[in-house]
Design an enzyme around this catalytic site. Structure first.
Site, mmCIF file in Angstrom:
data_model
loop_
_atom_site.group_PDB
_atom_site.id
_atom_site.type_symbol
_atom_site.label_atom_id
_atom_site.label_comp_id
_atom_site.label_asym_id
_atom_site.label_seq_id
_atom_site.Cartn_x
_atom_site.Cartn_y
_atom_site.Cartn_z
ATOM 1 N N TYR A 179 0.829 -1.202 0.000
ATOM 2 C CA TYR A 179 0.000 0.000 0.000
ATOM 3 C C TYR A 179 0.866 1.256 0.000
ATOM 4 O O TYR A 179 2.015 1.251 0.441
ATOM 5 C CB TYR A 179 -0.956 0.018 1.193
ATOM 6 C CG TYR A 179 -0.303 0.282 2.534
ATOM 7 C CD1 TYR A 179 -0.166 1.581 3.027
ATOM 8 C CD2 TYR A 179 0.163 -0.764 3.336
ATOM 9 C CE1 TYR A 179 0.410 1.834 4.269
ATOM 10 C CE2 TYR A 179 0.743 -0.526 4.567
ATOM 11 C CZ TYR A 179 0.854 0.776 5.039
ATOM 12 O OH TYR A 179 1.442 1.015 6.257
ATOM 13 N N CYS A 180 0.298 2.329 -0.531
ATOM 14 C CA CYS A 180 0.924 3.643 -0.521
ATOM 15 C C CYS A 180 -0.188 4.684 -0.571
ATOM 16 O O CYS A 180 -1.366 4.337 -0.479
ATOM 17 C CB CYS A 180 1.909 3.808 -1.678
ATOM 18 S SG CYS A 180 1.186 3.561 -3.319
ATOM 19 N N THR A 181 0.153 5.950 -0.716
ATOM 20 C CA THR A 181 -0.849 7.012 -0.593
ATOM 21 C C THR A 181 -1.918 6.933 -1.667
ATOM 22 O O THR A 181 -3.116 6.953 -1.382
ATOM 23 C CB THR A 181 -0.171 8.391 -0.637
ATOM 24 O OG1 THR A 181 0.855 8.448 0.353
ATOM 25 C CG2 THR A 181 -1.181 9.501 -0.379
ATOM 26 N N ILE A 209 -4.240 4.707 0.171
ATOM 27 C CA ILE A 209 -4.745 4.960 1.523
ATOM 28 C C ILE A 209 -5.890 5.959 1.505
ATOM 29 O O ILE A 209 -6.886 5.811 2.210
ATOM 30 C CB ILE A 209 -3.613 5.480 2.427
ATOM 31 C CG1 ILE A 209 -2.446 4.497 2.449
ATOM 32 C CG2 ILE A 209 -4.121 5.727 3.842
ATOM 33 C CD1 ILE A 209 -1.159 5.091 2.982
#
Length: 402
Positions: free
Chosen positions: A273-275, A302
């Site tokens: 996951y990342c932004t 996210i």
């Protein structure tokens, strides 16, 4: 090449409030697609934005587009809608968040060979082929898989429905268990000793047969992260291991993969996951090239998860790369507050966002501080021994505020 059907979506604006409340919006999107003539496309985009009130970063390459910008809502969202009407960007996802004013100083719309910074670049990776990337999970699927990996139900109080789990989800344990807030918080017993308090793991660790991989900078993890995700060992994403990595922190036997994946079987479920998603999409192509076959990423990143599923299984706030610097998770216990997941670097108590910069200009490291230390010591150093020649200045600043 268009995105696969799992990534298709209708035109939508992932807003956290009514867009009529504020005149401006921050818009984020990326789209990985083969662009034969990027400079021609850029020229067309520059014609469209003429006279529009936009500021931010819009980068195009032969592999797609990556954009984060702000502007009057009609202009900001209009640009994303204009793109979606083109065959080249059909199926592109975008998110819009209301703000009071511009969050970027100026507009940069230009060609950039690598849409993100990665050691060795991304042009060598087949990122425009969905089959070469991780399988995207919708936020509700991500929550179920993450909860299952930690033996926590999505609602924290009842077992999850196994029939709705995404592919590759490991078997659930015999029973669910609820984690108290104290179990999820970093150790706050450290005394004020001038040391930098940086927890290296999340207390709610995932089961060993699932790796929850945070593909961001380490200071973003400090602001907030999913339960079960350990802190990135690299300070910045562009240090994430590849064949081109050249860092003393990366052992020679790393096989060009993060330490959390070393020694893991090729079919180990890896939840990335990342932004917003682009770092996961790109780096998953590298991991697939290294032999990993069970890769998943959080679709929309996210920010999409917090909008659709709320703060469950998330600790802290969300770091963002614009003038806001951080946004809340929506946790009603911290309404109106930007609580960090990691503790104050000076005393180990609960820290608040945004980050501070080390007073030593040769360091300029981002670190977290509690409200008390932000007020008492605006010239706070990230660590007491950061640079001896500024310690005296630091002490003078502290004495002058007491």
């Amino acid at each position: 090449m268009a995105s696969n059907s799992i990534r298709q979506s209708d035109i939508h604006a992932d807003s956290t409030a009514d867009s009529t409340d504020t005149p401006y919006s921050v818009v984020n999107f990326y789209h990985l697609v083969d662009i034969a003539n990027p400079f021609q496309v850029i020229a067309e985009h520059k014609l469209w934005v003429q006279g529009k009130d936009l500021a931010g970063r819009i980068y195009l390459s032969t592999q797609g587009i990556n954009a984060q910008y702000s502007g009057l809502t009609a202009d900001a969202e209009g640009y994303a809608m204009w793109l979606q009407q083109q065959d080249l960007f059909k199926g592109m996802r975008w998110s819009s968040f209301p703000v009071d004013s511009h969050q970027f100083p100026k507009l940069r719309l230009k060609f950039k060979q690598n849409l993100i910074s990665l050691a060795g670049g991304m042009t060598r990776l087949p990122v425009t082929d969905p089959k070469a990337r991780a399988t995207p999970l919708a936020p509700h699927q991500w929550k179920q898989m993450l909860a299952s990996a930690q033996r926590i139900s999505p609602s924290h109080d009842k077992p999850a429905d196994a029939a709705s789990d995404p592919p590759g989800t490991p078997n659930k344990g015999p029973e669910s268990s609820r984690l108290d807030a104290s179990d999820r918080r970093p150790d706050s017993d450290a005394q004020s000793s001038g040391e930098l308090h940086e927890p290296q793991t999340s207390a709610a660790s995932a089961r060993p047969d699932v790796v929850v991989l945070d593909v961001r900078n380490d200071y973003e993890w400090d602001a907030g992260h999913f339960q079960g995700a350990d802190r990135p060992q690299e300070e910045k994403f562009n240090e994430t291991p590849t064949e081109a990595s050249n860092s003393d922190s990366i052992p020679s036997n790393s096989d060009s993969i993060p330490s959390y994946l070393q020694g893991k079987a090729a079919d180990t479920p890896v939840m990335m996951y990342c932004t917003g998603g682009i770092r996961c999409d790109v780096y998953s192509a590298h991991l697939r090239d290294k032999g990993f076959t069970n890769l998943y990423m959080l679709e929309g990143g996210i920010q999409n998860y917090l909008r659709e599923e709320g703060h469950q299984l998330w600790d802290g706030s969300l770091f963002v790369f614009d003038g806001r610097m951080a946004v809340p998770s929506g946790d009603p216990q911290h309404e109106g507050q930007l609580v960090a997941a990691a503790p104050c670097a000076a005393c180990g108590e609960t820290a608040s966002l945004p980050h501070m910069n080390c007073a030593n200009i040769d360091c300029n490291k981002l670190f977290l501080a509690c409200d008390q230390h932000k007020v008492l010591s605006p010239c706070l150093l990230c660590v007491a021994s950061c640079c001896e020649h500024v310690i005296f200045h630091h002490l003078l600043c502290y004495v002058g505020t007491t």
